[in-house]
Design an enzyme around this catalytic site. Structure first.
Site, mmCIF file in Angstrom:
data_model
loop_
_atom_site.group_PDB
_atom_site.id
_atom_site.type_symbol
_atom_site.label_atom_id
_atom_site.label_comp_id
_atom_site.label_asym_id
_atom_site.label_seq_id
_atom_site.Cartn_x
_atom_site.Cartn_y
_atom_site.Cartn_z
ATOM 1 N N ALA A 210 35.934 27.455 11.086
ATOM 2 C CA ALA A 210 36.379 28.288 12.436
ATOM 3 C C ALA A 210 35.320 29.636 12.461
ATOM 4 O O ALA A 210 36.103 30.827 12.812
ATOM 5 C CB ALA A 210 37.981 28.423 12.635
ATOM 6 N N LEU B 232 1.174 -1.005 0.145
ATOM 7 C CA LEU B 232 -0.151 0.254 -0.083
ATOM 8 C C LEU B 232 0.656 1.207 -0.384
ATOM 9 O O LEU B 232 1.457 1.877 -1.188
ATOM 10 C CB LEU B 232 -1.307 0.017 1.433
ATOM 11 N N GLU C 3 29.511 29.550 14.273
ATOM 12 C CA GLU C 3 29.940 28.488 15.201
ATOM 13 C C GLU C 3 29.396 29.167 16.136
ATOM 14 O O GLU C 3 28.297 28.167 17.331
ATOM 15 C CB GLU C 3 31.858 28.342 15.365
HETATM 16 C C1 FAD Z 1 10.051 7.525 8.445
HETATM 17 C C2 FAD Z 1 8.187 7.041 8.566
HETATM 18 C C3 FAD Z 1 8.230 7.129 10.280
HETATM 19 C C4 FAD Z 1 7.521 6.328 11.359
HETATM 20 N N1 FAD Z 1 6.299 6.792 12.179
HETATM 21 C C5 FAD Z 1 5.584 6.072 12.414
HETATM 22 C C6 FAD Z 1 4.804 6.658 14.066
HETATM 23 O O1 FAD Z 1 5.075 7.781 14.768
HETATM 24 N N2 FAD Z 1 3.960 6.017 15.067
HETATM 25 C C7 FAD Z 1 4.177 4.797 14.008
HETATM 26 O O2 FAD Z 1 3.186 3.324 14.494
HETATM 27 N N3 FAD Z 1 4.318 4.381 12.894
HETATM 28 C C8 FAD Z 1 5.174 4.664 12.402
HETATM 29 N N4 FAD Z 1 5.633 4.469 11.055
HETATM 30 C C9 FAD Z 1 4.927 3.688 10.341
HETATM 31 C C10 FAD Z 1 3.748 3.579 9.437
HETATM 32 O O3 FAD Z 1 2.857 4.142 10.396
HETATM 33 C C11 FAD Z 1 3.277 2.361 8.883
HETATM 34 O O4 FAD Z 1 5.011 1.802 8.128
HETATM 35 C C12 FAD Z 1 2.643 2.137 8.135
HETATM 36 O O5 FAD Z 1 1.390 2.426 8.461
HETATM 37 C C13 FAD Z 1 2.492 1.113 7.381
HETATM 38 O O6 FAD Z 1 2.072 1.566 6.669
HETATM 39 P P1 FAD Z 1 1.475 1.424 4.680
HETATM 40 O O7 FAD Z 1 0.845 1.692 3.658
HETATM 41 O O8 FAD Z 1 3.501 1.834 3.663
HETATM 42 O O9 FAD Z 1 1.969 -0.828 4.664
HETATM 43 P P2 FAD Z 1 3.138 -1.459 3.411
HETATM 44 O O10 FAD Z 1 4.462 -0.709 3.602
HETATM 45 O O11 FAD Z 1 2.794 -1.565 1.968
HETATM 46 O O12 FAD Z 1 2.701 -2.615 3.724
HETATM 47 C C14 FAD Z 1 3.433 -3.095 5.097
HETATM 48 C C15 FAD Z 1 2.736 -4.270 5.436
HETATM 49 O O13 FAD Z 1 1.356 -4.852 5.330
HETATM 50 C C16 FAD Z 1 0.808 -6.062 5.120
HETATM 51 N N5 FAD Z 1 -0.314 -5.412 4.844
HETATM 52 C C17 FAD Z 1 -0.408 -4.526 3.592
HETATM 53 N N6 FAD Z 1 -2.179 -4.269 3.872
HETATM 54 C C18 FAD Z 1 -2.242 -5.422 3.823
HETATM 55 C C19 FAD Z 1 -4.023 -5.428 3.655
HETATM 56 N N7 FAD Z 1 -5.104 -4.997 3.703
HETATM 57 N N8 FAD Z 1 -3.771 -6.351 4.002
HETATM 58 C C20 FAD Z 1 -3.121 -7.378 4.506
HETATM 59 N N9 FAD Z 1 -2.044 -7.361 4.772
HETATM 60 C C21 FAD Z 1 -1.515 -6.641 4.597
HETATM 61 C C22 FAD Z 1 1.946 -6.059 3.231
HETATM 62 O O14 FAD Z 1 1.004 -7.263 3.662
HETATM 63 C C23 FAD Z 1 2.834 -6.019 4.072
HETATM 64 O O15 FAD Z 1 3.320 -6.950 4.603
HETATM 65 C C24 FAD Z 1 6.796 5.350 10.395
HETATM 66 C C25 FAD Z 1 7.392 5.366 9.192
HETATM 67 C C26 FAD Z 1 7.834 5.886 8.620
HETATM 68 C C27 FAD Z 1 8.422 5.472 7.023
#
Ligand code: FAD
Ligand code: FES
Ligand code: FES
EC number: 1.2.3.1
Length: 1338
Positions: free
Chosen positions: A1087, A269, A1269
């Site tokens: 510096a 996603l 600095e």
């Molecule tokens: C810079 C950064 C900062 C972040 N900060 C936070 C934070 O402060 N707090 C926090 O809680 N999180 C944080 N995150 C994590 C973030 O919340 C998760 O990475 C995000 O929610 C994952 O969603 P996605 O759609 O990108 O997943 P993807 O990376 O696309 O997928 C992740 C996994 O989910 C599975 N999946 C997705 N959808 C489905 C579905 N419908 N059915 C079955 N499996 C599914 C996929 O197979 C995969 O294994 C951060 C991430 C980043 C990169």
């Protein structure tokens, strides 16, 4: 693998142009595609993990159902191009350009001085631009939210916000001190110099003439994509890459079929979880399924019982949906939604929330997940679907732990999440504590829910989950069961804490470390919940539960995100100064507009050259070992790999004996460079380094900490010492003596542009052209020369602009340049070497960690009579600049204090860590905290306020520093007094005390410090500078000089100098690059002295030229510049001149401990006020006032920017930036996720900076001073304010007043220092019995 091998066409738009990719590779990100395939290099790569926002672009999509067009910002480094089918991408180039037309966002960010190095600027522009596309008149809060995911290492954010605020509807004023007045108004009444002096200005830019924002002028959504959205493609699209296949079905049915066929394939996603894991943890998936086109995953529905949100909805959409529901529902039903909203506010930055999906978040089951603990306690249900049908499972701790019986089957997917309403007598809360308040992964978070028997405080149902305390979110099931039936009172609280600590146990060596802090948070959070619930019961008019004491109420409030306000004051130029003369005026950074349009060309933006190859480095995995063998045969077999460069390939000298460029038979730290792979592409080179096999034999001893280095007598240089008076005798006469220790962690430069170099061999003559991001091209040139054994004159280094240096690009670029040059000579190809963020942080080292011990003798009135300080810095594995840093540390250590009897000793320890190096302030930021902590300790012992002890001991009249250099501290006293005055220090000190009396769990602290900062190097030859100025026959002027543009505005200041000297407008003058061919033998730009000495050289050249022109001007005074130049040419007068500046006198005799090491001093003072949360260790910076003596600023906008940027960088050093090392010496913190530099939400709520005019400094160019600095050290005022608050808490709790000074003042340090009943109840580990996750190296 799929049977069909033909790829579909990937169709999307970039900046209004259609892109049809016939061979779309699922492993290619949008960032790579933009930069490499489309040559759109405005979008920058600074971390590759979604954590910095440098790669922000806008994506627009048309919703097939509502037909609405959504614009959202995303981080292009996480977006696979295959996910862009049917999307329109807008990059900074599509927004506007200098060549065509600037966009108001670009214009305003540049003109408000919001760019320094400019590497973050395109990302900032795109975040702001996207905001304006959605809200043409946003609020300031929306602006803060939009910029929360964009890091800037230079500016300190204030000017960026100022640019953005010009678009905002309302300006809420600063509401200073809750008086409702703006600080501007209040200043008019105060007695500061501003009130008295009309020559003082508070305007660094003017809005007059800004182009208005006209939303009708924006790029339209491509009609072709509208049509595609109207008739959505139902066909499955497949894209085959070299290793990975991307399948995007058009219907739910097809998706389910595919999931059944490829049960192991993940659903992509947002790719915010999968992407970083594939990049950094080596996860690999041959097939990826993209459900982006399945509308069934985005359905939202409500019933009278609850809310169902499609798994495909982005977290930004979830936030919106929840906010709507909360506004519609009665409070009692919306408890869970409200709580989710609270955490969505601080979860990542806007770009990540736009990408990340609810489904991806839930399914990733990260232990730090902010939403899963709340969903679990809120009794959320997962609606699953597969080919076989649908079913529901609870989102509970078993699911979150991944237990097979509670999990999805491989062929199932998550369709939606159902979240029920809360009920009356049911309360839900959530808590989180991270290194900083926003955009940081939580150390610990928690979701808590309690349901009472109606009309009572008897617990009917209780649910508690924690994140960050195990491999997954964990539930405290047993505790909750045992508390059922209990009344909500103190006894229950005690029992609950005991049960929780028993159930949620965390081993002493748990991954992530901070174990005792986390244990404390487990109970502290519950205590907060306990109080919150009591308050809510009271709101329901339930009178049976205990009253919450007024003193305790502040425990309930989270620190709000406020929009920073502030004033910057400086001296206007004299009214008689000619308009043409730009010196002293707040001129915009010369490259500001180019930064904002992405047209500024950094080293990595140089287009790929013909036959160019990429290089990647193989580094040591061991901290100290013998290299037994290097086997790269497997690497050479990989496609595209051309060669492997080892020490044997070096034709000349392989560095110095104690610091080799490439390791020969021994490695000295994890990250030590061993060899390098050269391949056709960077991807191939990166893959190949994994295949190089090194066998090691570990050596002993391995040393990481200063303590161990002292034990093993492991030092990089002899002890340095400065002494005055008779310290032993003085200790015998004082009233009291105390001893103390200070530990200061290191700091990563975190320049936004990582290290990079492009070496181009010229055919035939063994000549090399080197484009490099460095502060010292002459050093690169010399190092390459000796490494290749060819004369210096055959090597030309070019530096156009550097994306931040801060001292980190002095030594290291030479090593990288030399390795790349060996590769270029060996292969005969141009070689590009670009470090990614992780490598850069691993290899390059940073600010030296310090351990300081002091013994101080003083009188009852706070007068210090004797001070003995011994400091050890952790230099890492090679000498580099460590000896010089130790020397500067001692020279600057006395700061602003006159102490008769002094002894300072310092040594640089040799350890098996990456070599530490120069960093803005060069030892002083560490030194100031040592001496100021010592003063604070004296004050505490005397029962005096620290500011009184500071005043008592400060230099007051003309005097000599410890090394016998004479100086006049008059400006120091003025800065101090102005700072006390402008900050209304004394009345605020009283207000802080009042607040602290009324609040037990929140404490405020305030601190004011003086500063004496010495500028320059300790040798005359290091201040020499040269310049070359050409005047062309059309009157245009080209200036070349030896200073490098790192963002500090040196080019702008230099042109201001040339413009004044030649008496022509700046527009006539151009500065192109710094090149060793035009100005040889340059000194490093560092510096704080770069603009000054190079300005003197330019002044010299201009004066030579003007002297030559004088007779012509005299003869034709009415003529124009162009006429005079024409005549000069006709008279064969040379129109080219070199200028030279011999340098300021400076020397230091370490044998005698005497000298005049510095050309001049800068004086300043800073006052900071903070509030801490004693239960979590969080803090809020309420206000900072800085007064800095600037003499006659060359450019007040640049100088204010330098002071602010340095201060915020210092604030990071002392509060959030924490380097963590494993017991094996591996640096864990290698990216923005683990290493937290300040974000826009971290800057003080009110931030005022004044440049204080002072008596002329005849030494320097136009009496200016180098302010690059010194501001870093003033950041320590924030640390001292936090320590002040902590000390108040400790006094109140009757725990020992002194506590170890450990910087940074992380939430962990603050929480554990605020000892209370909760810190007392946690189990403690015997450090001897466990292997900790990380080790402190200071
Ligand atoms: C810079 C950064 C900062 C972040 N900060 C936070 C934070 O402060 N707090 C926090 O809680 N999180 C944080 N995150 C994590 C973030 O919340 C998760 O990475 C995000 O929610 C994952 O969603 P996605 O759609 O990108 O997943 P993807 O990376 O696309 O997928 C992740 C996994 O989910 C599975 N999946 C997705 N959808 C489905 C579905 N419908 N059915 C079955 N499996 C599914 C996929 O197979 C995969 O294994 C951060 C991430 C980043 C990169
Ligand atoms: S490079 Fe993409 S967020 Fe840092
Ligand atoms: S200007 Fe923001 S990182 Fe340099």
């Amino acid at each position: 693998m799929p049977d069909q091998w033909r790829s579909d066409e990937l169709v999307f738009f970039v900046n209004g142009r259609k892109v049809i990719e016939r061979d779309a590779d699922p492993e290619v990100t949008l960032l790579t595609f933009l930069r490499k395939n489309l040559g759109l290099t405005g979008t920058k790569d600074a971390c590759g993990r979604g954590g910095c926002g440098a790669c922000t672009v806008m994506v627009s999509r048309c919703d097939p159902v509502s037909k609405e067009i959504r614009h959202f910002s995303i981080t292009a480094c996480l977006v696979p191009i295959c996910s862009l089918y049917g999307a329109a991408v807008t990059t900074v180039e599509g927004v506007g350009s200098i060549k065509t037309k600037l966009h108001p966002v670009q214009e305003r960010i540049a003109k408000s001085h919001g760019t320094q190095c400019g590497f973050c600027t395109p990302g900032m522009v795109m975040s702001m631009y996207t905001l304006l596309r959605n809200h043409p008149q946003p609020s300031e809060e929306q602006l803060m939210e939009a910029l929360g995911g964009n890091l800037c290492r230079c500016t300190g954010y204030r000017p960026i916000l100022d640019g953005g605020k010009t678009f905002c509807t309302e300006s809420n004023g600063c509401q200073q001190n809750g008086t409702g007045k703006c600080c501007l108004d209040q200043r008019e009444e105060d007695s500061s110099s501003r009130g008295r002096n009309s020559e003082i200005s508070t305007e660094l830019f003017t809005k007059d003439g800004f182009q208005p924002l006209d939303p009708t002028q924006e790029l339209i959504f491509p009609p072709a994509l509208l049509r595609m959205a109207e008739n959505p493609e139902k066909r499955t699209l497949t894209f085959h890459g070299e290793r990975v296949t991307w399948i995007s079905p058009g219907t739910l049915k097809d998706l389910l079929e595919l999931k059944a066929k490829y049960p192991e394939a993940p659903l992509v996603l947002g790719n915010t979880s999968l992407g970083p894991a594939m990049r950094s943890q080596g996860h690999f998936h041959p097939v990826l399924l993209s459900p982006a086109r399945i509308s069934e995953l985005s359905i939202v529905s409500t019933t009278s019982e609850g809310l169902t949100i499609g798994a495909g909805c982005s977290l930004a959409q979830v936030k919106h949906i929840l906010a709507e529901r909360v506004s519609e529902l009665p409070e009692e039903k919306a408890e869970t939604y409200q709580t989710l909203l609270k955490h969505l506010q601080s979860l990542a930055g806007q770009q990540i929330r736009n990408l990340a999906s609810l489904g991806g978040h839930v399914m990733s089951r990260h232990c730090y997940s902010d939403l899963n603990p709340i969903l679990a306690v809120g009794n959320a249900t997962l609606n699953l679907i597969s080919k076989e049908g649908t079913r529901q499972i609870p989102l509970n701790e078993h699911f979150l732990a991944g237990l097979p019986r509670a999990d999805l089957k491989p062929e199932e997917i998550l369709q939606s999440v159902y979240i029920p309403h809360s009920r009356k007598w049911e309360f839900v809360s959530a808590f989180r504590q991270a290194q900083c308040q926003q955009n940081a992964l939580a150390d610990v978070n928690a979701g808590m829910r309690v349901l009472f028997k109606e009309g009572t405080d008897t617990v009917e149902d209780l649910s508690i989950t924690y994140g960050g305390v195990g491999a997954a979110t964990v539930g405290a099931h047993r505790t909750c069961q045992q508390l059922q039936g209990r009344c909500w009172n103190e006894q229950m609280l005690e029992e609950a804490c005991r049960l929780l600590l028993d159930e949620v146990s965390l081993p002493g060596s748990a991954p992530g470390g901070r174990v005792e802090f986390k244990r404390t948070l487990v109970v502290s959070f519950f205590f907060k919940f306990y109080l919150e619930v009591l308050q809510k019961l009271k709101k329901l008019d339930y009178l049976g539960s205990p009253e919450v004491s007024e003193l305790f109420l502040s425990a309930l409030e989270d620190f709000p995100v406020t929009v920073p306000q502030g004033v910057q004051t400086y001296q206007r130029v004299a009214p008689c100064q000619p308009l043409q003369d730009p010196v002293g005026r707040p001129i915009m950074h010369l490259s500001g507009l180019k930064h904002a349009t992405g047209e500024a060309m950094f080293c990595g933006d140089i287009p790929r050259l013909d036959r160019e190859l990429a290089m990647a480095l193989v580094t040591s995995a061991r901290a100290r070992a013998k290299i037994i063998s290097i086997d790269f045969s497997k690497a050479l077999e990989l496609p595209g790999v051309v060669d492997v460069i080892t020490a044997k390939d070096i034709p000349g000298t392989n560095g110095a004996e104690d610091s080799k460029i490439l390791a020969v038979d021994e490695v000295l730290c994890v990250g030590h460079i061993i060899c390098a792979v050269v391949a056709e592409t960077d991807v191939q080179a990166k893959r190949a380094i994994e295949k190089v096999k090194i066998t090691y034999e570990d050596l002993e001893p391995i040393i990481f900490t200063i303590e161990d280095a002292i034990k093993h007598n492991s030092f990089l240089c002899p002890e340095k010492k400065l002494e005055q008076g008779n310290i032993e005798e003085a200790f015998g006469k004082v009233d009291q003596i105390i001893e103390g220790e200070v530990h200061i962690g290191g700091q990563e430069h975190f320049y936004m542009e990582t290290q990079r170099v492009l070496v181009i061999p010229k055919r035939g003559d063994q000549e090399l052209d080197i484009h490099v991001s460095t502060q010292d091209p002459a050093h690169v040139q010399k190092t390459v020369s000796s490494t290749l054994n060819i004369p210096i004159n055959k090597i030309t280094c070019h530096v156009k602009q550097v994306g931040g240096g801060f001292g980190g690009k002095i030594g290291r670029p030479a090593i990288l340049g030399a390795i790349a040059a060996v590769g270029a000579i060996k292969t005969g190809h141009p070689i590009r070497l670009v470090l990614d963020r992780e490598e850069d942080m691993l290899i390059t080292g940073g600010r030296h960690p310090l351990f300081g011990k002091y013994k101080v003798g003083f009188m009852k009135d706070g007068r210090i009579e004797a001070l003995d300080i011994e400091c050890f810095i952790n230099g890492g594995c090679t000498p580099e600049d460590s000896e010089a840093v130790a020397e500067f540390l001692l020279l600057k250590l006395e700061n602003a204090y006159k102490i008769q009897n002094l002894r300072f000793r310092g040594r640089a320890c040799m350890t098996n860590l990456a070599s530490n190096t120069s960093f803005r302030g060069f030892g002083f930021p560490q030194g100031i905290l040592v001496i100021e902590s010592c003063i604070t300790a004296v004050a505490a012992k005397c029962g005096l306020l620290p500011e009184k002890v500071r005043e008592k001991n400060m230099y007051k009249t003309v005097d000599k520093a410890i090394y016998k250099q004479e100086f006049n501290p008059e400006p120091l006293i003025r800065c101090w007094n102005e700072c006390l005055d402008k900050s209304s220090f004394h009345s605020r000190r009283m207000q802080v005390e009042e607040f602290n009396k009324k609040n037990y769990w929140k404490k405020k602290g305030i601190a004011v410090i003086p500063m004496k900062f010495s500028v320059g190097f300790t040798a005359t030859s290091y201040h020499q500078a040269a310049a070359l100025v050409h005047i062309y026959t059309d009157g245009s002027v080209l200036v070349t000089q030896g200073g490098n543009e790192l963002g500090q505005g040196i080019h702008t200041k230099i042109l201001q100098v040339a413009s004044r000297e030649l008496k022509i407008p700046m527009s006539y003058i151009h500065i192109s690059e710094t090149s060793t061919a035009t100005v040889p033998n340059t000194i490093t730009t560092a510096a704080s002295i770069g603009s000054d000495v190079n300005g003197r050289a330019v002044q010299d050249a201009c004066q030579i030229l003007l002297k030559r022109l004088e007779p012509i001007i005299k003869e034709h005074p009415e003529g124009t510049w162009e006429d005079w130049i024409k005549t000069a040419f006709e008279q064969s007068i040379s129109l080219s001149a070199t200028g030279f500046f011999r340098g300021y006198k400076a020397f230091m005799d370490w044998e005698k401990g005497e000298g005049e090491p510095f050309p001049y001093y800068i004086y300043g003072a800073a006052c900071s006020e903070v509030e801490i949360d004693c239960l979590t260790g969080a803090h809020k910076k309420i206000r900072t006032d800085i007064v800095m003596e600037a003499c006659s600023s060359l450019n007040p906008a640049i100088d204010v920017g330098q002071v602010e940027g340095a201060f915020i960088q210092g604030m990071g050093l002392y509060t959030t930036e924490e380097l963590k090392y494993s017991p094996e010496g591996v640096l864990y913190s290698r990216g923005p996720d683990e290493y937290k530099i300040p974000t826009v939400t971290d800057i003080p709520g009110e931030f005022n900076v004044s440049l204080l005019p002072s008596s002329p400094n005849p030494l320097t160019i136009y009496s200016s001073k180098g302010l690059g600095e010194s501001g870093v050290a003033l950041g320590s005022s924030v640390f001292l304010a936090i320590a002040d608050a902590v000390a108040t808490a400790r006094r109140e709790r009757d725990v020992a007043e002194d506590f170890p000074v450990k910087s940074p003042a992380t939430p962990e340090w603050v929480r554990m220092a605020c000892a209370d009943r909760f810190t007392e109840m946690i189990p403690r580990d015997d450090p001897k019995t466990l292997k900790p996750w990380s080790i402190p190296v200071a």
